[in-house]
Enzyme design. Structure first.
Site, PDB file in Angstrom:
ATOM      1  N   ASP A  98       3.738  28.465  -8.025  1.00  0.00           N
ATOM      2  CA  ASP A  98       4.904  29.041  -8.685  1.00  0.00           C
ATOM      3  C   ASP A  98       6.146  28.290  -8.200  1.00  0.00           C
ATOM      4  OD1 ASP A  98       6.480  31.111 -10.061  1.00  0.00           O
ATOM      5  OD2 ASP A  98       4.675  32.341  -9.815  1.00  0.00           O
ATOM      6  N   ASP A 200       9.383  29.777 -12.746  1.00  0.00           N
ATOM      7  CA  ASP A 200       9.943  31.131 -12.795  1.00  0.00           C
ATOM      8  C   ASP A 200      11.335  31.169 -13.429  1.00  0.00           C
ATOM      9  OD1 ASP A 200       9.741  33.970 -11.724  1.00  0.00           O
ATOM     10  OD2 ASP A 200      11.619  33.350 -10.795  1.00  0.00           O
ATOM     11  N   GLU A 257       8.286  30.133 -17.612  1.00  0.00           N
ATOM     12  CA  GLU A 257       8.602  31.532 -17.900  1.00  0.00           C
ATOM     13  C   GLU A 257       9.963  31.481 -18.573  1.00  0.00           C
ATOM     14  OE1 GLU A 257       8.962  35.955 -15.960  1.00  0.00           O
ATOM     15  OE2 GLU A 257      10.118  34.309 -15.144  1.00  0.00           O
ATOM     16  N   HIS A 330       1.664  39.881 -13.325  1.00  0.00           N
ATOM     17  CA  HIS A 330       2.135  40.717 -12.213  1.00  0.00           C
ATOM     18  C   HIS A 330       3.422  41.478 -12.529  1.00  0.00           C
ATOM     19  CE1 HIS A 330       4.431  37.113 -12.192  1.00  0.00           C
ATOM     20  NE2 HIS A 330       5.268  37.619 -11.314  1.00  0.00           N
ATOM     21  N   ASP A 331       3.982  41.242 -13.718  1.00  0.00           N
ATOM     22  CA  ASP A 331       5.198  41.976 -14.114  1.00  0.00           C
ATOM     23  C   ASP A 331       4.900  43.028 -15.175  1.00  0.00           C
ATOM     24  OD1 ASP A 331       6.796  40.411 -12.468  1.00  0.00           O
ATOM     25  OD2 ASP A 331       7.143  38.919 -14.039  1.00  0.00           O
TER      26      ASP A 331
HETATM   27  C1  NOJ Z   1       9.871  36.590 -12.909  1.00  0.00           C
HETATM   28  C2  NOJ Z   1       8.754  36.914 -11.980  1.00  0.00           C
HETATM   29  O1  NOJ Z   1       7.546  36.911 -12.684  1.00  0.00           O
HETATM   30  C3  NOJ Z   1       9.077  38.246 -11.378  1.00  0.00           C
HETATM   31  O2  NOJ Z   1       7.998  38.782 -10.663  1.00  0.00           O
HETATM   32  C4  NOJ Z   1      10.305  38.079 -10.517  1.00  0.00           C
HETATM   33  O3  NOJ Z   1      10.688  39.344 -10.023  1.00  0.00           O
HETATM   34  C5  NOJ Z   1      11.468  37.484 -11.314  1.00  0.00           C
HETATM   35  N1  NOJ Z   1      11.071  36.392 -12.155  1.00  0.00           N
HETATM   36  C6  NOJ Z   1      12.546  36.974 -10.383  1.00  0.00           C
HETATM   37  O4  NOJ Z   1      12.112  35.823  -9.717  1.00  0.00           O
END
Ligand code: NOJ
Ligand code: CA
Length: 567
Positions: A98, A200, A257, A330-331
């Site tokens: 990541d 990210d 992302e 994971h989100d």
């Molecule tokens: C996206 C990530 O997937 C998430 O878990 C994180 O809290 C935020 N970006 C901030 O880095």
């Protein structure tokens, strides 16, 4: 598009804190991943994406990095990572790390120096600092994790900017020195032999330089910052440069992302000369909440809504380039809990139907740990049981917006990121075999039933079916069609069946997924097809109108027989 090696991959996402605890301290670690490589291999995985493992105070579980060149000691030492990369290579599994370059931790030495020497630090310009206005923050923007994006810089009238948590100050990408430091770091990791990066929050790196207020959109008097901080004009300069100075020098994969990019701009991101190999489109994953960011604004949806979002995404990405397809990460909350509304219907059939439905879409598929055994959400009884900072924020915001505590708890139980972050269920022993000691995060007692070991022993399990799903994409006669074929919608207006075709030259695969707990008739001449995948063993029947009856939550993937057979 021209064929690329990363189109063929099957990616498994690991949340390292919760994957496998090799030294029994309650926290997953790098050695734990190495120990489970054979498991991943047996599943058919070709590439692994590991969420951040760098040094971090873990305010956002690693998305707050305090040293880009060191690993978090809880996860292990550099030699453990090198060992993982080497062993994975031997097993022909690629490793993707990541890359968190929109912000650092406030405990990063650059920010620490700024805190100690607010006026004179040579890192002043590494972060975004602005004077307050009449004792108020510079703008009324709300951060992604709640509260103002501005936090007072101790002992000054200045504020520092954070898109996410207070402990995640944004880097100032306008500063060339910052960018160069980051590029150096990116290249350092690529030299280590990783296959690439998941990048990210990359659409946040450019801020609207006007720093104007906007009309408030909540009772806190603030407004969501993303209108001014996400995919802003000028970001293309940074993204071109990032690619040129780093990724382009390697044959690596980059998975952006990239929320907030309109489809019209997807070509810039994932086209032939795009900034990334592929990006995630979150639109269908966020169909149950308004704009994905306010969990108390629930949106009622049906299968047709889901289908429209998926089909639009597929068609738009097909026009632009290549996408990363997924059901969970994971989100997100667990897909079985999200997409199958009634608990009584969450079973082998619906779990495997969902798995196959997303897997054969056009794009590189990502499986999130535990999805392959059908792990579900874990309902918590009080706010104290949550770890995720955004859950805590959403809880208090819900209450501010007028909901009571019970309602607030309900929203976060549905949506909390902790739902997918619970330790992996390896067996039915204490703590699901994840660790011998109590894990860092509470877990669902259903590990006694839903776990890897029991599913490995049961050839009719979700796990075994995921192996089949992967095998069909990777090794069946139809593999090229399933990997490179065009996407074409089928039964667009059907209320409960999601169906589509994949077409490559003379090859055609047609996929039917029944999202209903009842049988559904379809017009289908089954003699024209060979079955590639079916989550039912029992034969399908025809109704009195000679229509083919799809069974409840059936996944049926068919390959068209060569035309010549019928000529
Ligand atoms: C996206 C990530 O997937 C998430 O878990 C994180 O809290 C935020 N970006 C901030 O880095
Ligand atoms: Ca450990």
């Amino acid at each position: 598009m021209e064929k690329q090696w990363w189109q063929k991959e099957v990616i498994y996402q690991i949340y390292p804190k919760s994957f496998y605890d090799s030294n029994n301290d309650g926290v997953g670690d790098i050695k734990g991943i190495t120990e489970k490589l054979d498991y991943l291999k047996s599943l058919g995985i070709t590439m692994v994406w590991i969420c951040p493992i760098y040094q971090s105070p873990m305010a956002d579980n690693g998305y707050d990095i305090s040293d880009y060149y060191q690993l978090n000691p809880e996860f292990g030492k550099m030699k453990d990572l090198e060992e993982l990369i080497a062993q994975a290579k031997e097993k022909r599994v690629k490793i993707v790390l990541d890359l968190v370059i929109n912000h650092t931790s406030d405990e990063h030495p650059w920010f620490q120096d700024l805190l100690e020497n607010p006026q004179t630090s040579k890192y002043r310009n590494y972060y975004i600092l602005k004077d307050g206005i009449d004792g108020e923050p510079p703008t009324n923007w709300r951060s992604v994790f709640g509260g103002s994006v501005w936090e007072p810089l101790n002992g000054t009238k200045e504020y520092y900017f954070h898109s996410f948590g207070v402990k995640q100050p944004d880097l100032n990408w306008e500063n060339k020195n910052v960018r160069e430091e980051l590029y150096k770091m990116v290249n350092y990791w690529l030299e280590k032999g990783i296959a690439g990066f998941r990048v990210d929050a990359i659409t946040f790196i450019k801020k609207d330089q006007s720093y104007d207020n906007l009309p408030a959109d909540g009772v806190d008097g603030l407004v969501k910052c993303t209108k001014k901080t996400r995919n802003q004009r000028g970001i293309e300069v940074f993204l071109h440069e990032l690619k040129k100075e780093t990724f382009a020098k390697y044959d690596c994969v980059t998975i952006g992302e990239a929320p907030g990019v309109p489809y019209e701009q997807y070509g810039d991101y994932i086209g032939a000369n795009g900034y990334f190999s592929m990006i995630f489109d979150f639109r269908y994953a966020d169909l149950d909440v308004a704009s994905g960011s306010e969990w108390f604004k629930r949106v009622d949806w049906d299968v047709l809504d889901l289908k429209k979002l998926i089909f639009t995404s597929q068609q738009q990405i097909q026009k632009a380039g290549w996408g990363a397809t997924f059901l969970e990460n994971h989100d997100q909350n667990r897909s079985l809990s999200k997409y199958i509304k009634e608990e009584k219907n969450r079973n082998f059939y619906s779990a495997t139907m969902l798995g196959a439905m997303f897997f054969y879409l056009r794009g590189t598929p990502f499986i999130y740990q535990g999805q392959e055994i059908g792990m579900t959400n874990f309902t918590r009884k009080s706010i104290e049981e949550f770890d995720d900072i955004s859950s805590v924020d959403q809880y208090y915001r819900s209450i501010k917006e007028g909901f009571n505590e019970e309602e607030a708890l309900h929203f976060i139980n549905l949506r909390s990121r902790d739902n997918s972050r619970t330790p992996m269920h390896w067996n039915d022993q204490a703590y699901g075999g994840f660790s011998e000691v109590e894990p860092w995060l509470g877990m669902n007692e259903n590990y006694k039933v839903i776990n890897v070991k029991s599913q490995e022993q049961d050839s009719n399990s979700i796990l075994h079916f995921y192996k089949k799903i992967i095998k069909v994409r990777q090794t069946s006669e139809a593999r090229n069609c399933l990997i490179y074929g065009d996407f074409e919608p089928v039964l667009e207006d059907h209320p409960t069946i999601i169906a589509y075709k994949r077409i490559l030259n003379h090859q055609e695969v047609v996929c039917y997924f029944n999202f209903s707990s009842k049988s559904q008739p379809v017009e289908l001449n089954n003699h024209l097809y060979d079955v590639l995948l079916n989550n039912y063993k029992e034969k399908n029947t025809f109704n009195s109108n000679q229509q083919y009856e799809l069974k409840p939550y059936q996944a049926l993937v068919l390959q068209k027989k060569e035309a010549s057979c019928y000529e």
